[in-house]
Enzyme design. Structure first.
Site, PDB file in Angstrom:
ATOM      1  N   GLN A   1      10.385  27.379  69.514  1.00  0.00           N
ATOM      2  CA  GLN A   1      10.618  26.827  71.579  1.00  0.00           C
ATOM      3  C   GLN A   1       9.289  27.464  72.165  1.00  0.00           C
ATOM      4  O   GLN A   1       9.239  27.390  73.426  1.00  0.00           O
ATOM      5  CB  GLN A   1      11.843  27.710  72.099  1.00  0.00           C
ATOM      6  CG  GLN A   1      12.494  27.414  71.267  1.00  0.00           C
ATOM      7  CD  GLN A   1      13.675  27.513  69.468  1.00  0.00           C
ATOM      8  OE1 GLN A   1      12.725  28.045  69.512  1.00  0.00           O
ATOM      9  NE2 GLN A   1      14.755  27.258  69.467  1.00  0.00           N
TER      10      GLN A   1
ATOM     11  N   ALA B   1      20.914  28.704  77.189  1.00  0.00           N
ATOM     12  CA  ALA B   1      22.227  28.666  77.466  1.00  0.00           C
ATOM     13  C   ALA B   1      22.637  28.378  78.728  1.00  0.00           C
ATOM     14  O   ALA B   1      24.177  27.549  78.811  1.00  0.00           O
ATOM     15  CB  ALA B   1      22.369  30.664  77.860  1.00  0.00           C
TER      16      ALA B   1
ATOM     17  N   ARG C   1      18.909  22.709  75.499  1.00  0.00           N
ATOM     18  CA  ARG C   1      19.418  24.149  74.437  1.00  0.00           C
ATOM     19  C   ARG C   1      19.474  25.327  75.824  1.00  0.00           C
ATOM     20  O   ARG C   1      18.743  24.619  76.736  1.00  0.00           O
ATOM     21  CB  ARG C   1      18.359  24.353  73.776  1.00  0.00           C
ATOM     22  CG  ARG C   1      16.960  23.953  73.337  1.00  0.00           C
ATOM     23  CD  ARG C   1      15.481  24.184  73.005  1.00  0.00           C
ATOM     24  NE  ARG C   1      15.963  26.190  73.541  1.00  0.00           N
ATOM     25  CZ  ARG C   1      15.421  25.939  74.466  1.00  0.00           C
ATOM     26  NH1 ARG C   1      14.598  25.445  75.635  1.00  0.00           N
ATOM     27  NH2 ARG C   1      15.199  27.148  75.180  1.00  0.00           N
TER      28      ARG C   1
ATOM     29  N   LYS D   1      17.177  34.648  71.428  1.00  0.00           N
ATOM     30  CA  LYS D   1      16.899  34.442  70.125  1.00  0.00           C
ATOM     31  C   LYS D   1      16.312  35.170  69.475  1.00  0.00           C
ATOM     32  O   LYS D   1      15.407  36.394  69.778  1.00  0.00           O
ATOM     33  CB  LYS D   1      15.911  33.127  70.755  1.00  0.00           C
ATOM     34  CG  LYS D   1      14.293  32.190  70.132  1.00  0.00           C
ATOM     35  CD  LYS D   1      15.499  31.829  69.250  1.00  0.00           C
ATOM     36  CE  LYS D   1      16.074  30.962  69.796  1.00  0.00           C
ATOM     37  NZ  LYS D   1      17.219  30.140  68.837  1.00  0.00           N
TER      38      LYS D   1
ATOM     39  N   ASP E   1      21.558  35.385  75.719  1.00  0.00           N
ATOM     40  CA  ASP E   1      22.995  33.760  75.730  1.00  0.00           C
ATOM     41  C   ASP E   1      24.135  34.535  76.296  1.00  0.00           C
ATOM     42  O   ASP E   1      24.792  34.148  76.276  1.00  0.00           O
ATOM     43  CB  ASP E   1      22.506  33.505  74.152  1.00  0.00           C
ATOM     44  CG  ASP E   1      21.145  32.974  74.559  1.00  0.00           C
ATOM     45  OD1 ASP E   1      20.093  32.970  73.676  1.00  0.00           O
ATOM     46  OD2 ASP E   1      21.458  31.557  74.285  1.00  0.00           O
TER      47      ASP E   1
HETATM   48  O1  MRU Z   1      18.114  28.242  70.242  1.00  0.00           O
HETATM   49  P1  MRU Z   1      17.998  28.556  72.055  1.00  0.00           P
HETATM   50  O2  MRU Z   1      16.477  27.345  72.456  1.00  0.00           O
HETATM   51  O3  MRU Z   1      19.247  27.775  73.006  1.00  0.00           O
HETATM   52  O4  MRU Z   1      18.310  29.555  72.263  1.00  0.00           O
HETATM   53  C1  MRU Z   1      17.418  29.557  74.209  1.00  0.00           C
HETATM   54  C2  MRU Z   1      17.654  31.213  74.205  1.00  0.00           C
HETATM   55  O5  MRU Z   1      17.415  32.255  73.269  1.00  0.00           O
HETATM   56  C3  MRU Z   1      16.983  31.467  75.400  1.00  0.00           C
HETATM   57  O6  MRU Z   1      15.940  32.671  75.650  1.00  0.00           O
HETATM   58  C4  MRU Z   1      18.308  32.041  76.263  1.00  0.00           C
HETATM   59  O7  MRU Z   1      19.336  30.778  76.055  1.00  0.00           O
HETATM   60  C5  MRU Z   1      18.398  32.393  77.209  1.00  0.00           C
HETATM   61  S1  MRU Z   1      17.772  30.204  78.327  1.00  0.00           S
HETATM   62  C6  MRU Z   1      17.469  30.699  79.558  1.00  0.00           C
END
Ligand code: MRU
Length: 346
Positions: free
Chosen positions: A196, A48, A46, A248, A237
């Site tokens: 997370q 981005a 997980r 998020k 993302d």
């Molecule tokens: O649902 P997730 O855990 O994939 O969400 C991840 C996020 O929102 C992160 O903050 C985003 O992907 C940036 S990662 C460098």
């Protein structure tokens, strides 16, 4: 960094299964595209940038068992594989951007035979993997300049090594600042519903010996009112042409609070997280996830059966609340439309 979130090893994509952290550190070997699709969907891999690399490796998994030299059949399998992977999660644009980079290999080599295309696609996936490692370190160097000794930083979700190949975006800023000998501390929002922040960010930051304090999401306003937060760093993302940034769920709330309390709010994201085809954050597709994530914790019900649930996984922070976007090319500030174009399209 010791954390290797995703790696290609002998025809398989090895990922750290993030659904098991911090209780268990376990690798999952994806040997076929379906396993990779599920790993993305279930958040075993997980964040981005990591999803983007996972998609590129997913393409390799999809095509590697193709035998023979029938190019028409090969291309059919290749495009089906890309289309299939693109249905795994909708918000992180890195997934689509990296699939497009893989597709470009095919369009730019119209005369190539199957064996040549297979080789070129493998090299492209490795380039995507290596580029992530490098740009994360570049973002870290730019962002570290914003951290002064004694600062109390705040972050949400996990934008760290676990969300990239091995270093991170927002957390990469902390790693670079620490590398420069700066003294600072970090508040990590737990990040309901899937935690997370608590599970992954705290795990990572403690491993790197960074002074870390875990808070529940609903404590952020109090902390800011008490003057305990000096700066905020989050990942993203998908960032629209005008600088609106999806991240998020809960990130927008932090940006509003930050504005109210006069705290600078920074987004840290590579150029692969920008979607310059869209004008504003209103066009960003927001993933809605299963209600069980809200009504249960580790399989145990935390809400009465049958209650209605709304579970958007992301929100959009309007550009006007963002002090700057830290990219591998430098920090982009307002006016965002002009400066995003200038820095990313030149
Ligand atoms: O649902 P997730 O855990 O994939 O969400 C991840 C996020 O929102 C992160 O903050 C985003 O992907 C940036 S990662 C460098």
């Amino acid at each position: 960094m010791a954390v290797e979130t995703i790696k290609w090893i002998n025809g398989a994509a090895r990922i750290i299964d993030q659904t098991k952290l911090p209780r268990q550190f376990k690798y999952l070997y994806c040997r076929d595209v379906k396993t990779m699709w599920q790993a993305i969907k279930r958040l075993q891999v997980r964040g981005a940038p990591a999803i983007g690399v996972a998609a590129a490796f997913g393409v390799l998994l999809g095509i590697q068992k193709f035998k023979g030299s029938d190019k028409r059949k090969f291309l059919q399998l290749f495009h089906e594989t890309c289309d299939y992977l693109s249905t795994s999660r909708p918000t992180a644009v890195n997934l689509f951007n990296m699939l497009n980079e893989m597709r470009a290999v095919v369009t730019h080599n119209p005369q190539a035979d199957v064996a040549t295309l297979k080789k070129a696609l493998f090299l492209q996936a490795m380039t995507i993997f290596e580029a992530d490692r490098e740009v994360c370190r570049q973002m870290g160097e730019h962002g570290a300049k914003l951290i002064k000794n004694g600062m109390r930083c705040l972050t949400v979700c996990n934008a760290g090594a676990l969300a990239t190949v091995d270093y991170g975006t927002a957390l990469g800023v902390f790693y670079s600042a620490k590398g420069r000998g700066k003294k600072f501390s970090v508040y990590s929002c737990e990040t309901r519903p899937l935690l997370q922040g608590a599970r992954l960010t705290c795990w990572e930051l403690l491993q790197q010996k960074i002074d870390t304090t875990l808070i529940c999401d609903n404590m952020a306003a109090t902390l800011m009112a008490q003057g305990k937060v000096d700066i905020i760093f989050t990942g993203a993302d998908r960032i629209a042409s005008n600088g609106d940034a999806a991240n998020k769920i809960g990130t927008y709330m932090l940006a509003v609070l930050a504005r109210h309390h006069g705290i600078p709010f920074y987004v840290v994201a590579p150029s692969t997280t920008f979607d310059l085809k869209i004008k504003s954050g209103r066009q960003i597709p927001i993933e809605e996830r299963h209600s069980d994530e809200v009504t249960h914790f580790a399989g145990v019900p935390t809400a009465p059966k049958g209650v209605k649930v709304y579970n958007p996984a992301f929100d959009v922070t309007p550009a006007k609340l963002i002090a700057g976007i830290v990219t591998e090319h430098g920090i982009i500030r307002a006016p965002f439309v002009k400066n995003i174009k200038r820095l990313l399209l030149n």
